[in-house]
Structures are given as structure tokens and as C-alpha cells.
Design an enzyme around this catalytic site. Structure first.
Site, short mmCIF file in Angstrom:
data_model
loop_
_atom_site.label_atom_id
_atom_site.label_comp_id
_atom_site.label_asym_id
_atom_site.label_seq_id
_atom_site.Cartn_x
_atom_site.Cartn_y
_atom_site.Cartn_z
N ASP A 84 39.10 52.86 37.91
CA ASP A 84 38.49 52.08 39.00
C ASP A 84 39.26 52.19 40.31
O ASP A 84 40.39 52.70 40.33
CB ASP A 84 38.35 50.61 38.57
N ASN A 118 39.95 37.62 31.57
CA ASN A 118 38.59 37.24 31.19
C ASN A 118 37.94 38.30 30.29
O ASN A 118 36.73 38.31 30.09
CB ASN A 118 37.73 36.99 32.43
N HIS A 167 37.96 41.62 30.89
CA HIS A 167 37.43 42.84 31.53
C HIS A 167 38.26 44.06 31.17
O HIS A 167 39.46 43.96 30.90
CB HIS A 167 37.27 42.67 33.04
N GLU A 177 33.39 43.45 34.51
CA GLU A 177 33.54 42.01 34.44
C GLU A 177 32.53 41.41 33.45
O GLU A 177 31.51 42.04 33.14
CB GLU A 177 33.27 41.41 35.83
C1 GLP Z 1 43.00 45.11 36.79
C2 GLP Z 1 42.54 46.49 36.34
C3 GLP Z 1 42.37 46.53 34.84
C4 GLP Z 1 43.57 45.94 34.15
C5 GLP Z 1 43.72 44.49 34.56
C6 GLP Z 1 44.82 43.75 33.84
O1 GLP Z 1 41.96 44.21 36.94
N1 GLP Z 1 41.33 46.88 36.99
O2 GLP Z 1 42.17 47.88 34.45
O3 GLP Z 1 43.44 46.03 32.75
O4 GLP Z 1 43.97 44.52 35.95
O5 GLP Z 1 46.00 43.89 34.54
P1 GLP Z 1 47.42 43.36 34.11
O6 GLP Z 1 47.97 44.37 33.20
O7 GLP Z 1 48.16 43.29 35.42
O8 GLP Z 1 47.23 42.03 33.49
#
Ligand code: GLP
Length: 238
Positions: A69, A138, A140, A145
């Protein structure tokens, strides 16, 4: 369903164990396609891959990478872009060829067209050999989402309030500069990946349990992973 649970003692152990799998993939098939993720959790994994590459244990010379993304309307050169995150945390530390690293273009003039291009790009690569995933609070994955339906291919998504708040900590100007939308890979290329490695820290215990043991529903996007034939979950207990 066959989920391989790998329990790690701490984040460093998690990083090592996930890096082992990625390194094995690259050794097994040097010309592979790696699906890559951002967020805090994979940073240690990338550091471990950089170390192994510097020590000459693995080479990414023939690897192609495709990220999940990118934020909309954040220029690639901005510190806040996922392109910049990838350059800083992985690409400049390994020997991957820069033209072989792909992210959606969050500055595209026509987002629909960009989504089509990204979907086709992944298809032309022959899909993803190994997809590295994190998980949002959440549920995702990428920026898929919670929603009423699973979206299959690359699309422009409105980020939820909780995701924007969680990710604003990485932005110099906090919520102020935090984008409202992103472009994300949909579920099809993720689910068609030949292998998935999901990394999660102890703070994700509850959502991980809900995603892996609860009903499969687009309300908990990661729950779709229950249907993946080769999913490894590397979970850090601390
Ligand atoms: C972002 C990314 C996700 C990732 C998520 C969790 O939203 N788009 O791909 O899994 O963060 O991130 P973290 O590892 O900082 O909790």
C-alpha cells in the site's frame, strides 16, 4: 486450513524467525517476488535481512518487490511516504535493483487508472511468492479496512479513524498531516501469494485471536487468512 504458529520469545526473536523464512524463500528461488509490508512490526525483520545481505548470506539481486500500500497525496520523497519507509528500512541496505521495487503511486493523477496498473503489474509478475504481513489493531491487512465485503484488487480506501490515529504517531505533524485515503492491494493477490508470513507483536494478541479463531468476515479483514493454505504466523509473546 493449516496455520503454522511460530511463537517468538521477544521482538528480536520474531524478527529473526520471520527473516529466516524470507531468506529461505530467496535462497530457494533467487528470482522471486516478495510482497512487502510497512508499519513498526516489520522493521526488525528488515534490519535482520540487511544484516544477512551485508554478511553475504543472501542476495536480493534478482528479487522483485511489491508493496501492499501507499498513502494518497503524500509525495514519494516525503518522510511520511511508504516509499520513503521502504528505502530507509530496507531497500538502501540490500542489493535489490531499485527498478525492481514497486509501490502504488499515491500521487497518481488518476487513482482508478493507478489501481488498474498496480493490479496488472502484480499479475504480470506471476503473483507473489511470499507475502509479509502485519496486522492493524482493527484487523486490517495492507490497508484493507473492516468493511461489508472483501475487495479483491487494488483500490482507493478511506482510512478509518482508528487507523489514522494509530499511524499518526509516525507522522512529524501527527493527525494534521495524516492522509484520509490510501491505495492498497486487495485480497486477491494476498490470498494468491504462494506463502504468507504474518508478524505480530504482543499488543496484537486479541485481534490476532479474533482473526484466526473467529468467523471469517470482512469486518475483521485478516480473518480471510484462515483460508490460506500456507500461512505462518510469527507472534512475539513480549
Ligand atoms: C499500517 C500498514 C499495515 C500494517 C499496520 C500495522 O496500517 N498499512 O500493513 O500491518 O500498519 O502496523 P504496526 O506494525 O505499526 O502495528
Amino acid at each position: 486450513m493449516q496455520i503454522k504458529h511460530i511463537i517468538a520469545a521477544n521482538p528480536a526473536d520474531m524478527a529473526r524467525k520471520a527473516a529466516n523464512m524470507i531468506a529461505a524463500q530467496v535462497l530457494m528461488k533467487p528470482k522471486c517476488v516478495l510482497g512487502l509490508a510497512t508499519g513498526s512490526t516489520p522493521i526488525g525483520v528488515y534490519a535482520e535481512l540487511i544484516r544477512r545481505c551485508r554478511e553475504g548470506d543472501i542476495s536480493f539481486r534478482d528479487v522483485t518487490s511489491v508493496n501492499l500500500d501507499e498513502y494518497c497525496n503524500i509525495p514519494a520523497f516525503s518522510k511520511n511516504s511508504y516509499r520513503c519507509y521502504m528505502e530507509e528500512n530496507l531497500f538502501t541496505g540490500i542489493d535489490i535493483a531499485p527498478p525492481s521495487t514497486f509501490l502504488p503511486d499515491g500521487m497518481a493523477a488518476d487513482f482508478d487508472e493507478e489501481c488498474r496498473r498496480y493490479t496488472e503489474l502484480i499479475d504480470r509478475m506471476g503473483g507473489i511468492d511470499l507475502q509479509l504481513l502485519g496486522i492493524g489493531m482493527n484487523g486490517h491487512i495492507g490497508f484493507n479496512e473492516p468493511a461489508d465485503v472483501f475487495t479483491m484488487d487494488t483500490y482507493r480506501v478511506a482510512l478509518s479513524k482508528s487507523t489514522r490515529e494509530a499511524n499518526a504517531v509516525h507522522f512529524e505533524d501527527g493527525m494534521e498531516g495524516m492522509p484520509t485515503h490510501a491505495l492498497t492491494m486487495g485480497m486477491r493477490p494476498i490470498m494468491q501469494a504462494r506463502r504468507i508470513v504474518l508478524v505480530a507483536g504482543a499488543n496484537k494478541k486479541d485481534i490476532l485471536e479474533e482473526a484466526l479463531c473467529g468467523p471469517v468476515t470482512p469486518r475483521v479483514p485478516a480473518s480471510i487468512l484462515q483460508l490460506h493454505p500456507r500461512l505462518s504466523v510469527v507472534y512475539s509473546e513480549t
